[in-house]
Write an enzyme that holds these catalytic residues in place. Structure first.
Site, mmCIF file in Angstrom:
data_model
loop_
_atom_site.group_PDB
_atom_site.id
_atom_site.type_symbol
_atom_site.label_atom_id
_atom_site.label_comp_id
_atom_site.label_asym_id
_atom_site.label_seq_id
_atom_site.Cartn_x
_atom_site.Cartn_y
_atom_site.Cartn_z
ATOM 1 N N GLU A 214 0.867 -1.177 0.000
ATOM 2 C CA GLU A 214 0.000 0.000 0.000
ATOM 3 C C GLU A 214 0.904 1.227 0.000
ATOM 4 O OE1 GLU A 214 -3.186 0.153 -0.384
ATOM 5 O OE2 GLU A 214 -3.439 -2.011 -0.411
ATOM 6 N N CYS A 252 -1.768 9.336 2.240
ATOM 7 C CA CYS A 252 -1.447 8.767 0.935
ATOM 8 C C CYS A 252 -2.566 8.967 -0.078
ATOM 9 C CB CYS A 252 -1.116 7.280 1.064
ATOM 10 S SG CYS A 252 -2.457 6.280 1.765
#
Length: 484
Positions: A214, A252
């Protein structure tokens, strides 16, 4: 260092022994651990609030929204769905295999390593842990050392609630990460940046270990022309929320930059300024609703981005920096140079560039000229334009008319594509990420098909052709001798 390596090997040995005992495969064990995790969050809210305030200056409301509440919801969802997820899935087999039955059984990988990030230090540690537990694995959890208080909290608290022979926490810096990556795991789950992600992937390749990465990237927000004042107001609130109101841009999936037509830029900037003032007051530095930068290194990184002379000229709002308090004011840029570092690297901070285009249709080409983002946010009512974005771009997720909400939805996968990540999780997708789907077929000794065996002849060739073409009518005629 040798002692640390020995400690890691001892923990790994116990995790392996626990998994081989079979205890983690039972539905009772999995449910008990999920209930214990929910209890951990309920019992320790104040400690988590304090730890996140010390590490990142997060307000308790932001902490509950993004960390505690989100993980409790996720754990409860997994608990309610676990029986269904674990149940073998029957598969209808083609007539060619008659008599036979088929099913798919989900089995745990084994001993897994989870390395989490510092920006959501509770969420990003426990969300994948939920999936690993639900799938029946044993786990080594490595929290980020940058969120010191949260890492200590996890190391001290998890053993008090969860099975300490099956779930272990290891704290430390880069050297500990290197030692962990030298070990053989059955699965590695890593949350971080692409640079470290490539290191993790290289280490995993030595043992052919599957990975979920991720990562991040520059997530754009496409802003089509909106005619309604209410639409504009809601859009700007959601963009500000997706940039500054969650860990002050250190996210993110946060909005990295905005794409908008030139004619709309001035209106947008004024709306952004008004909303920032409404959220954080005349002096955001005094607000208790805005997080601080994680550490001095990242503060200096962001300062250098802003001090680039060409970038400094593009500042139209904000720009205040306070190194002592690790504070950077919400800052807006208008058309910084596209080759400047601020437009080639993920910002991961409270700096929002606005890039103007002659026509909003150009946004698709602009996005496609860069690495695939973790998320694209598009604000538009134009259904034709929506279809063009869906078919014309690639990203981990695509959200129309909002920001960040995709990470709250358990029934949608969360993950990247290309440079923004490998794999997916959340809800059932977390269970799948930490499971191997094993195919099981059972056949009878009845009805043996001789054409599958030598010696070969023309009849067997005809049989195989019809069988593989799924032409069962002519195959039946062939077997009955009615077809040549």
């Amino acid at each position: 260092m040798a002692a640390a390596m020995g400690e890691i090997e001892d923990k790994l040995a116990e995790l392996t022994q626990t998994f081989r005992s079979g205890i983690t495969k039972s539905v009772a064990w999995r449910k008990n651990q999920l209930r214990a995790l929910i209890e951990l969050l309920q019992d320790n809210e104040d400690k988590i609030f304090k730890a996140l305030h010390q590490d990142l200056g997060k307000h308790p409301v932001e902490t509950y929204r993004d960390e505690i509440g989100l993980i409790k919801k996720s754990a409860k969802y997994a608990l309610s769905c676990l029986d269904k997820w674990m149940a073998p899935k029957k598969r209808r087999l083609p007539l060619l295999f008659f008599p036979a039955s088929g099913e798919v059984v989900s089995e745990p990988f084994g001993v897994v390593l989870i390395c989490s990030a510092w920006n959501f230090p509770i969420n990003l540690a426990l969300e994948p842990l939920i999936g690993a537990i639900a799938a029946g694995n044993t786990v080594m959890l490595k929290p980020s050392e940058l969120a010191v208080e949260c890492a200590s909290f996890l190391a001290e608290t998890i053993p008090l609630y969860l099975d300490c022979k099956a779930i272990k926490v290891t704290n430390g810096g880069v050297d500990v990460c290197e030692q962990l990556l030298q070990q053989k795991w059955n699965k590695i789950f890593f949350t971080g940046n692409p640079r470290v992600g490539s290191i993790v992937m290289s280490a995993a390749a030595k043992h052919l270990t599957p990975v979920t990465l991720e990562l991040g990237g520059k997530c754009p927000a496409i802003l089509d022309t909106l005619s309604s004042p209410l639409d504009i107001k809601v859009t700007v609130k959601r963009i500000i929320g997706g940039k500054f109101a969650s860990c002050n841009g250190q996210v993110c999936v946060g909005v990295d930059y905005i794409l908008v037509e030139k004619k709309f830029a001035a209106t947008l900037i004024e709306s952004l300024k008004t909303t920032i003032k409404k959220f954080y007051g005349e002096n955001p530095k005094d607000s208790k609703s805005i997080s601080r930068i994680i550490n001095e290194y990242h503060f200096e990184r962001l300062r250098k981005l802003l001090e680039d002379p060409l970038v400094a000229d593009a500042i139209v709002h904000g720009g205040l920096l306070d190194k002592e308090n690790l504070f950077i004011e919400p800052t807006i840029l208008l058309d910084p140079p596209l080759d400047a570092e601020i437009m080639t690297e993920e910002i991961f901070g409270p700096i929002l560039p606005i890039i103007t285009l002659n026509n909003i249709q150009e946004s698709i080409e602009f996005i496609n000229s860069r690495p695939k983002p973790l998320a694209i946010y598009a604000f538009t009512k134009d259904e034709t334009f929506k279809k063009q974005i869906v078919s014309g771009t690639s990203s981990g997720s695509l959200i129309f008319n909002d920001t960040l909400v995709q990470q709250l939805c358990d029934v949608l996968p969360f993950g990247g594509v290309g440079q923004s990540g490998i794999g997916r999780y959340h809800g059932h997708y977390s269970f799948e990420t930490f499971s191997h789907e094993k195919a099981i077929m059972q056949r009878s000794f009845f009805l043996e098909l001789e054409p599958r065996y030598p010696p070969w002849n023309d009849f067997k060739m005809k049989f195989l052709r019809l069988a593989y073409d799924f032409d069962y009518f002519n195959l039946l005629l062939l077997l009955l001798g009615l077809k040549r």
